[in-house]
Every structure is written in C-alpha cells, then in structure tokens.
Scaffold this motif. Structure first.
Motif, PDB file in Angstrom:
ATOM      1  N   SER A   1       1.095  -1.373  -0.020  1.00  0.00           N
ATOM      2  CA  SER A   1      -0.007  -0.035   0.152  1.00  0.00           C
ATOM      3  C   SER A   1       0.809   1.309   0.036  1.00  0.00           C
ATOM      4  CB  SER A   1      -1.003  -0.083   1.145  1.00  0.00           C
ATOM      5  OG  SER A   1      -0.096   0.090   2.299  1.00  0.00           O
ATOM      6  N   TYR A   2       0.374   2.357  -0.430  1.00  0.00           N
ATOM      7  CA  TYR A   2       1.090   3.495  -0.624  1.00  0.00           C
ATOM      8  C   TYR A   2       1.599   4.121   0.768  1.00  0.00           C
ATOM      9  CZ  TYR A   2       2.426   8.311  -2.111  1.00  0.00           C
ATOM     10  OH  TYR A   2       3.122   9.538  -2.080  1.00  0.00           O
ATOM     11  N   TYR A   3       0.504   4.303   1.601  1.00  0.00           N
ATOM     12  CA  TYR A   3       1.094   5.015   2.931  1.00  0.00           C
ATOM     13  C   TYR A   3       1.818   4.041   3.681  1.00  0.00           C
ATOM     14  CZ  TYR A   3      -1.825   8.876   1.483  1.00  0.00           C
ATOM     15  OH  TYR A   3      -2.321   9.728   0.785  1.00  0.00           O
ATOM     16  N   GLY A   4       1.597   2.722   3.624  1.00  0.00           N
ATOM     17  CA  GLY A   4       2.348   1.763   4.308  1.00  0.00           C
ATOM     18  C   GLY A   4       3.808   1.661   3.911  1.00  0.00           C
ATOM     19  N   TRP A   5       4.017   1.736   2.474  1.00  0.00           N
ATOM     20  CA  TRP A   5       5.384   1.768   1.835  1.00  0.00           C
ATOM     21  C   TRP A   5       6.290   2.549   2.173  1.00  0.00           C
ATOM     22  CZ3 TRP A   5       6.589   5.850  -1.741  1.00  0.00           C
ATOM     23  CH2 TRP A   5       7.794   5.441  -2.677  1.00  0.00           C
ATOM     24  N   PHE A   6       5.949   3.807   2.770  1.00  0.00           N
ATOM     25  CA  PHE A   6       6.911   4.664   3.793  1.00  0.00           C
ATOM     26  C   PHE A   6       7.441   4.391   4.763  1.00  0.00           C
ATOM     27  CE2 PHE A   6       4.094   7.828   1.212  1.00  0.00           C
ATOM     28  CZ  PHE A   6       5.138   8.476   0.466  1.00  0.00           C
ATOM     29  N   PHE A   7       6.770   3.293   5.583  1.00  0.00           N
ATOM     30  CA  PHE A   7       7.216   2.839   6.796  1.00  0.00           C
ATOM     31  C   PHE A   7       8.242   1.646   6.530  1.00  0.00           C
ATOM     32  CE2 PHE A   7       3.727   5.525   7.637  1.00  0.00           C
ATOM     33  CZ  PHE A   7       4.293   6.378   8.468  1.00  0.00           C
ATOM     34  N   VAL A   8       8.332   0.898   5.345  1.00  0.00           N
ATOM     35  CA  VAL A   8       9.020  -0.300   5.115  1.00  0.00           C
ATOM     36  C   VAL A   8      10.523  -0.108   5.751  1.00  0.00           C
ATOM     37  CG1 VAL A   8       9.804  -1.968   3.611  1.00  0.00           C
ATOM     38  CG2 VAL A   8       7.607  -1.095   3.397  1.00  0.00           C
ATOM     39  N   PRO A   9      10.904   1.071   5.386  1.00  0.00           N
ATOM     40  CA  PRO A   9      12.578   1.021   5.688  1.00  0.00           C
ATOM     41  C   PRO A   9      12.947   1.067   7.377  1.00  0.00           C
ATOM     42  CG  PRO A   9      12.139   2.854   4.071  1.00  0.00           C
ATOM     43  CD  PRO A   9      10.743   2.271   4.458  1.00  0.00           C
ATOM     44  N   LEU A  10      11.681   1.195   8.305  1.00  0.00           N
ATOM     45  CA  LEU A  10      11.626   1.172   9.693  1.00  0.00           C
ATOM     46  C   LEU A  10      12.055  -0.601   9.673  1.00  0.00           C
ATOM     47  CD1 LEU A  10       9.289   3.553  11.045  1.00  0.00           C
ATOM     48  CD2 LEU A  10      11.720   3.714  10.894  1.00  0.00           C
ATOM     49  N   PHE A  11      11.334  -1.454   9.245  1.00  0.00           N
ATOM     50  CA  PHE A  11      11.111  -2.753   9.323  1.00  0.00           C
ATOM     51  C   PHE A  11      12.271  -3.428   8.780  1.00  0.00           C
ATOM     52  CE2 PHE A  11       6.765  -1.421  10.465  1.00  0.00           C
ATOM     53  CZ  PHE A  11       6.674  -2.094  11.826  1.00  0.00           C
ATOM     54  N   VAL A  12      12.764  -2.990   7.479  1.00  0.00           N
ATOM     55  CA  VAL A  12      13.736  -3.423   6.917  1.00  0.00           C
ATOM     56  C   VAL A  12      15.357  -3.259   8.008  1.00  0.00           C
ATOM     57  CG1 VAL A  12      15.643  -2.932   5.264  1.00  0.00           C
ATOM     58  CG2 VAL A  12      13.122  -2.783   4.674  1.00  0.00           C
ATOM     59  N   CYS A  13      15.144  -2.235   8.614  1.00  0.00           N
ATOM     60  CA  CYS A  13      16.312  -1.975   9.694  1.00  0.00           C
ATOM     61  C   CYS A  13      16.095  -2.861  10.960  1.00  0.00           C
ATOM     62  CB  CYS A  13      16.146  -0.569  10.082  1.00  0.00           C
ATOM     63  SG  CYS A  13      16.686   0.766   9.122  1.00  0.00           S
ATOM     64  N   SER A  14      15.037  -3.048  11.248  1.00  0.00           N
ATOM     65  CA  SER A  14      14.843  -3.953  12.327  1.00  0.00           C
ATOM     66  C   SER A  14      14.991  -5.445  12.107  1.00  0.00           C
ATOM     67  CB  SER A  14      13.124  -3.668  13.138  1.00  0.00           C
ATOM     68  OG  SER A  14      12.479  -4.224  12.051  1.00  0.00           O
ATOM     69  N   PHE A  15      14.585  -5.723  10.982  1.00  0.00           N
ATOM     70  CA  PHE A  15      14.869  -6.925  10.320  1.00  0.00           C
ATOM     71  C   PHE A  15      16.579  -7.153  10.357  1.00  0.00           C
ATOM     72  CE2 PHE A  15      16.850  -9.216   6.664  1.00  0.00           C
ATOM     73  CZ  PHE A  15      16.290 -10.554   6.832  1.00  0.00           C
ATOM     74  N   GLY A  16      17.284  -6.195   9.893  1.00  0.00           N
ATOM     75  CA  GLY A  16      18.868  -6.249   9.645  1.00  0.00           C
ATOM     76  C   GLY A  16      19.310  -6.330  11.197  1.00  0.00           C
ATOM     77  N   TYR A  17      18.916  -5.604  12.202  1.00  0.00           N
ATOM     78  CA  TYR A  17      19.862  -5.811  13.317  1.00  0.00           C
ATOM     79  C   TYR A  17      19.369  -6.881  14.251  1.00  0.00           C
ATOM     80  CZ  TYR A  17      16.096  -2.584  15.611  1.00  0.00           C
ATOM     81  OH  TYR A  17      14.946  -2.046  15.655  1.00  0.00           O
ATOM     82  N   SER A  18      18.018  -7.630  13.895  1.00  0.00           N
ATOM     83  CA  SER A  18      17.609  -8.979  14.683  1.00  0.00           C
ATOM     84  C   SER A  18      18.115  -9.783  13.885  1.00  0.00           C
ATOM     85  CB  SER A  18      16.274  -8.656  14.543  1.00  0.00           C
ATOM     86  OG  SER A  18      15.617  -8.844  13.533  1.00  0.00           O
ATOM     87  N   VAL A  19      18.474  -9.941  12.505  1.00  0.00           N
ATOM     88  CA  VAL A  19      18.832 -11.088  11.887  1.00  0.00           C
ATOM     89  C   VAL A  19      20.353 -11.418  12.151  1.00  0.00           C
ATOM     90  CG1 VAL A  19      19.374 -10.251   9.571  1.00  0.00           C
ATOM     91  CG2 VAL A  19      18.296 -12.620   9.632  1.00  0.00           C
TER      92      VAL A  19
END
Length: 351
Positions: free
Chosen positions: A263-281
């Motif tokens: 979704s368009y408005y959800g897409w703006f917040f994907v980088p936050l979860f990319v970062c949380s994925f990175g520092y958790s994985v």
C-alpha cells in the motif's frame, strides 16, 4: 555506559547484507522480464506484480525478490551510518571521559566530503571509461558531470535521468545527511530527531504516488531521514537483545515488510522494518553465515563503487537469454574487481 545494540562485527555483517541486496538488485532490475521496484515512487502495478509472484516459485522468482526488495540495502546503510556517527562522536572515548571536543561544522563536513569523494571519484573515473568503450554510452552533460564530482546532482531536476551510473546518487544523499546531522541533530534531544523523521515522512506522504515531486524528495535527505533517524535513536538508547527476541523480531519484520509494501502509505514505513530485520537477523544467524557476511561488509565500499562497471560489461549476457549465467559472471567479476578497488581507494585516501 549501556551495552550497544550492535557489536562492531554485527555492524560489518549488516553492511554485508546491505551490499549484497544493493549490487544484486542493481543488476536484476535492469532485466526486462523481472518485476521492478518501488524505490523513489510508488507504482501499484509493481506491488501487485510482486504479490502475484511471491507464491509462485518459477525460474525468475529469485530475481523478482532481488529486484523488488534488494534496494532496501540503502536504508540499512543509512541506519548504519547514523549508528556509527553516534558511536564515534557521542558515545566514543572522548565523550565518556568528558572531553566534548568536536570538529566545527565546516571541518566535519569537509572531512566527510573528502571521504565520500575519494570513493566516488575512483569508481566514477573508471566507469566513464568503460561506459565510453561499451555499447549504449550515456549522454553526459557538462553540468551533470560537474554535479556528480561535487556530489550535488541529487538537487538537479529529474535526477534519475542525469545521475549516471544510477547508484552514485547515494554519495549526494550521504553528504546531505552528514550536514543535517552536524547542524541539526548532533547531541540534540531525541525530539529533534523524531521531529525530523516525522516532518520528512509527512512531506513525502503529501505527494502523489507516481509524481516527480515525490521522486525529487526521495533522491535527497528527506527520503532517507526515517532510517537515518532510527540509526541515531538506536545508538543513543542501546538495548540488549537475546536470540528468542531477535528471532521474533526478524519474523515480524519480514511480515511487515511484505504487508506494508503493498500500500502507498504503508510503503513509507517499510525502511523501519527493513532496519529492524537487519539488526535482529544478525543476532540469530550462525557464525558460519556471519563470517562471510563480515567479509562482504569489509568489501562493501569498494563493491558499491565498482559494481556499475561490471554490470555495464556483463548484463548483455543476461539480456540475450542466459539470465543466471550473466548474473553469476557479474557476481564473480564484481567481487574480484572490488578487491582491487579497495586497495586503490585506500591508497587514494592516504595520498
């Protein structure tokens, strides 16, 4: 001092993950059958295409994933850059001992400009020669080349048409974020960082999904403030994360990346979860996997500046039908060239 969120080795491994995503994405998304990404603008047709492709495993499935999601290595680099700034200038030995000396704004910007410029110049000079010698030479304007050398071409109109090679937009973005950090966010209350993140996100959300206005914002620091700000906040408020928590956060992050990308408005917040994925994985991966990622992370700067060269040379192999043969040759050649470029960059830096 509280324990940091990431160790030095984990930061390096995360850089390895980021560069793998970026340099594979920058190859795959140039191939016609492969689904394109939503990086600077949001195209609903791309989101719909990846939603259809994800449950259908075919020969192109890996390339679809790399093309659509691989560019999120950029937010990981922004997160790590911000994290490193805080660890060096706000939580380093000088800060701990009470010696709060810090470079003036001009000295700080000049130092980081030169650091970026050396990497950019080595890669750009080599790419210009290869681009001229291979088919499909880009048409360079004087202003375009001068702006790249000064790392301000992100500010030009229609930046996606004048920045070549495309990945080199990152240098201008980082220069802007260094300036913003030094002038506005260094050792400021967390509200300054959170406010910058919110303002920059709202500016983008006010734009139409496929607009040139949104494209311009996202080529500049406004588009990178969310992961950059998260890196600042994460370094300033460190926390320990055990493996069960890290595993849960990894799974949740993957689910949120997939869901919000649709979704368009959800897409703006994907980088936050990319970062949380990175520092958790990096907390849950076994050492046998972390070690090669650390090695890739140590090579990441050189690989970033040289991979446009090998892409220009070898992508015709994939375009003529041998998709994975071309990709494999590109990977091997890029890593080998990066080993050479690392030595060249180090020598330039010492000159």
């Amino acid at each position: 001092m509280n324990a940091p969120l990431l160790t030095r080795a984990e930061c390096t491994a995360l850089r390895g993950i980021a560069i793998i995503g970026i340099f594979l994405h920058n190859y795959c998304h140039w191939l016609a059958p492969v689904i394109k990404e939503n990086e600077y603008q949001f195209f609903s047709r791309n989101a719909e295409a990846i939603a259809r492709a994800l449950p259908n495993f075919d020969a192109l499935w890996p390339m679809h994933i790399l093309s659509f999601f691989g560019h999120y290595g950029v937010p990981l680099f922004l997160f790590l850059s911000a994290y490193g700034l805080v660890m060096k200038y706000e939580r380093g030995p000088a800060y701990i001992t009470g010696i709060h000396y810090f470079d003036g704004a001009w000295t700080f910007v000049k130092k980081h400009f030169l650091k970026l410029w050396v990497m950019m110049f080595v890669g750009y000079a080599a790419f210009l020669m290869i681009d001229h010698l291979t088919p499909g030479t880009h048409h360079y304007g004087f202003v375009d080349v001068a702006a790249q050398l000064l790392m301000v071409n992100n500010l030009l109109p229609t930046p996606d048409k004048v920045i070549w090679p495309g990945p080199f937009w990152f240098f201008g973005l980082m220069l802007q974020l260094y300036i913003v950090y030094r002038l506005l966010l260094y050792r400021r209350h967390w509200g300054w960082t959170l406010g910058a993140m919110a303002l920059c996100t709202l500016l983008q959300m006010a734009c139409a999904p496929e607009s040139e206005e949104l494209n311009r914002w996202r080529y500049n620091f406004v588009g990178g403030m969310l992961p950059f700000g998260l890196g600042l906040l994460s370094a300033r408020q460190p926390m320990l994360m055990n493996k069960p928590v890290a595993l849960c956060l990894t799974v949740i992050s993957v689910m949120m990346i997939h869901s919000l990308s649709m979704s368009y408005y959800g897409w703006f917040f994907v980088p936050l979860f990319v970062c949380s994925f990175g520092y958790s994985v990096v907390k849950v991966l076994p050492q046998a996997v972390l070690r090669p990622l650390v090695w890739m992370g140590e090579l990441s700067a050189a690989l970033f500046v040289c991979h446009p060269i090998t892409r220009k040379i070898f992508i015709p192999i994939s375009r003529h039908g041998d998709l994975y043969t071309g990709l494999l040759i590109y990977i091997v050649a890029s890593i080998a060239l990066a080993l050479l470029f690392r030595e060249i960059i180090q020598k330039f830096s010492k000159a």
